[in-house]
Design an enzyme around this catalytic site. Sequence first.
Site, mmCIF file in Angstrom:
data_model
loop_
_atom_site.group_PDB
_atom_site.id
_atom_site.type_symbol
_atom_site.label_atom_id
_atom_site.label_comp_id
_atom_site.label_asym_id
_atom_site.label_seq_id
_atom_site.Cartn_x
_atom_site.Cartn_y
_atom_site.Cartn_z
ATOM 1 N N GLU A 60 -5.498 -8.232 -1.200
ATOM 2 C CA GLU A 60 -6.196 -8.063 0.081
ATOM 3 C C GLU A 60 -7.654 -7.742 -0.204
ATOM 4 O OE1 GLU A 60 -4.692 -5.399 3.105
ATOM 5 O OE2 GLU A 60 -2.630 -5.823 2.530
ATOM 6 N N GLU A 97 0.823 -1.218 0.000
ATOM 7 C CA GLU A 97 0.000 0.000 0.000
ATOM 8 C C GLU A 97 0.853 1.262 0.000
ATOM 9 O OE1 GLU A 97 -4.128 -1.584 1.880
ATOM 10 O OE2 GLU A 97 -2.909 -0.414 3.234
HETATM 11 C C1 BG6 Z 1 -4.448 -2.928 4.771
HETATM 12 C C2 BG6 Z 1 -3.114 -3.395 5.252
HETATM 13 O O1 BG6 Z 1 -4.472 -1.560 4.926
HETATM 14 O O2 BG6 Z 1 -5.599 -3.322 5.444
HETATM 15 C C3 BG6 Z 1 -3.141 -4.508 6.269
HETATM 16 O O3 BG6 Z 1 -2.247 -3.707 4.187
HETATM 17 C C4 BG6 Z 1 -4.329 -4.312 7.185
HETATM 18 O O4 BG6 Z 1 -1.910 -4.518 6.944
HETATM 19 C C5 BG6 Z 1 -5.586 -4.394 6.354
HETATM 20 O O5 BG6 Z 1 -4.362 -5.191 8.258
HETATM 21 C C6 BG6 Z 1 -6.878 -4.350 7.135
HETATM 22 O O6 BG6 Z 1 -6.889 -3.259 7.970
HETATM 23 P P1 BG6 Z 1 -7.162 -3.401 9.529
HETATM 24 O O7 BG6 Z 1 -6.937 -2.068 10.072
HETATM 25 O O8 BG6 Z 1 -8.558 -3.870 9.642
HETATM 26 O O9 BG6 Z 1 -6.185 -4.411 10.022
#
Ligand code: BG6
Length: 477
Positions: free
Chosen positions: A374, A181
């Site tokens: 993701e 990211e």
């Molecule tokens: C992304 C990141 O922003 O979202 C992860 O690459 C992160 O590291 C994921 O865990 C989900 O966000 P969160 O805050 O729910 O863990």
Amino acid sequence: MSKGFSKEFLWGGATAANQCEGAYLEDNKGLSTVDVIPKGKDRFPVGLGKMKMLECDSEHYYPSHEAIDFYHRYKEDIALFHEMGFKCFRLSLAWSRIFPNGDDEIPNEEGLKFYDAVFDECLKYGIEPLVTITHFDVPVNLVKTVGSWRSSKMVEYYEKLCKVIFSRYKNKVKYWLTFNEINMLLHLPFIGAGLVFEEGENEEAIKYQAAHHQLIASAKATKIAREINPNFKIGCMLAAGNNYANTCAPEDVWRSIEKDRENYFFIDVQSRGEYPNYAKKMLKRKGIELQVEDEDAGILKNNTVDFISFSYYSSRLTSANPNINGNTEGNVFATLKNPYLKASEWGWQIDPLGLRITLNSLYDRYQKPLFIVENGLGAVDTPDENGYVEDDYRIEYLREHIKAMRDAVNVDGVELMGYTPWGCIDLVSASTGEMKKRYGFIYVDKDNDGNGTLKRSKKKSFYWYKKVIESNGMDIE
Ligand code: BG6
């Protein structure tokens, strides 16, 4: 036209070192930025780079220190991924496990051996590792000595890291992502780039300078990668999600284009090899003059990425009208509430069609293969006495997103390499540091304060995802 995904489609799941490994000082690992970010009210100011915390103290709880102890349990975890049928496992390397201080002469052999063992374990099951070189971590020593990515010295340290890992793992890893990211640096500068600001500094100028260094480092890494193994595939990684206009007023539409460009800027450089005109003009307007080297333009131009990877959790909503408020909570990308969407318990709006929109926008713009690295729903799970969770809400979220992804591939012709939903095993939340914000197919017995046995158990979604992979995305009911 085929209705499914190609035979090579990489189904799997994603994690990051700092959110799952634990063992934060074991086997000579050095302290990393993520290790000094506490849970609780100070997390946000530290993550923003507004509150300087470069050591740990006894008043705070630091969730990365133990996380889910993947460091000692990776065999069990990878065996479970295999049971689900994973073809791919996305993980990141902890920089300070390999170079404990970032500027060490020689790498830490114990750190390198750990990743050898993890990759061997994946390959034993035919699981392709997809490796993020840095996922929100910088050795703390480099923050103290050079101010992290605000300094061009970081490019050298990063190059050194890349030479070591590309040579060491050249026969084990094919797919690499240079920075997780990369656009996060603008929103959470300490998390994204180890930046801590002093009173009165021009924060925006520092952020764009740091971005320039990361973009150069990413291009140099791509060059080194190709020299070491021409079969490597190198990707960039964007926190994606299109900005919708709040109304059809042209001003709102224009604002949404501007907001999208804040994010596209990074990928435009990594994929097209040069700063887009709108970014050059924007920097000029803001009076930001980047320090660049003569060779930089050539480096960017000649070393563009092979594919574009991204995270997608939600779309965003923007208005040109400063009097309109009602931003959703808990999301670092400020966005208005979209009345057409439901939201998660953490206020992240749920928009499966937005994934198809994002896939199409990125593919139209870059014409390069995409990879969703993701996606997922952070939710509170309530396990029964055996650790089983009836997580229909998670299945529902993923099902709708897979449908959207299938349409993007089959109806729109988007080239998609794979899908690795986030936190395939429960892990620490990056934004809040909580354990109870869970994404996994595998439940981990641990609570927000660090209590629990760390026992792993399969949720309902575990069996569902296994079926999805078995049918190559056709059986998703
Ligand atoms: C992304 C990141 O922003 O979202 C992860 O690459 C992160 O590291 C994921 O865990 C989900 O966000 P969160 O805050 O729910 O863990």
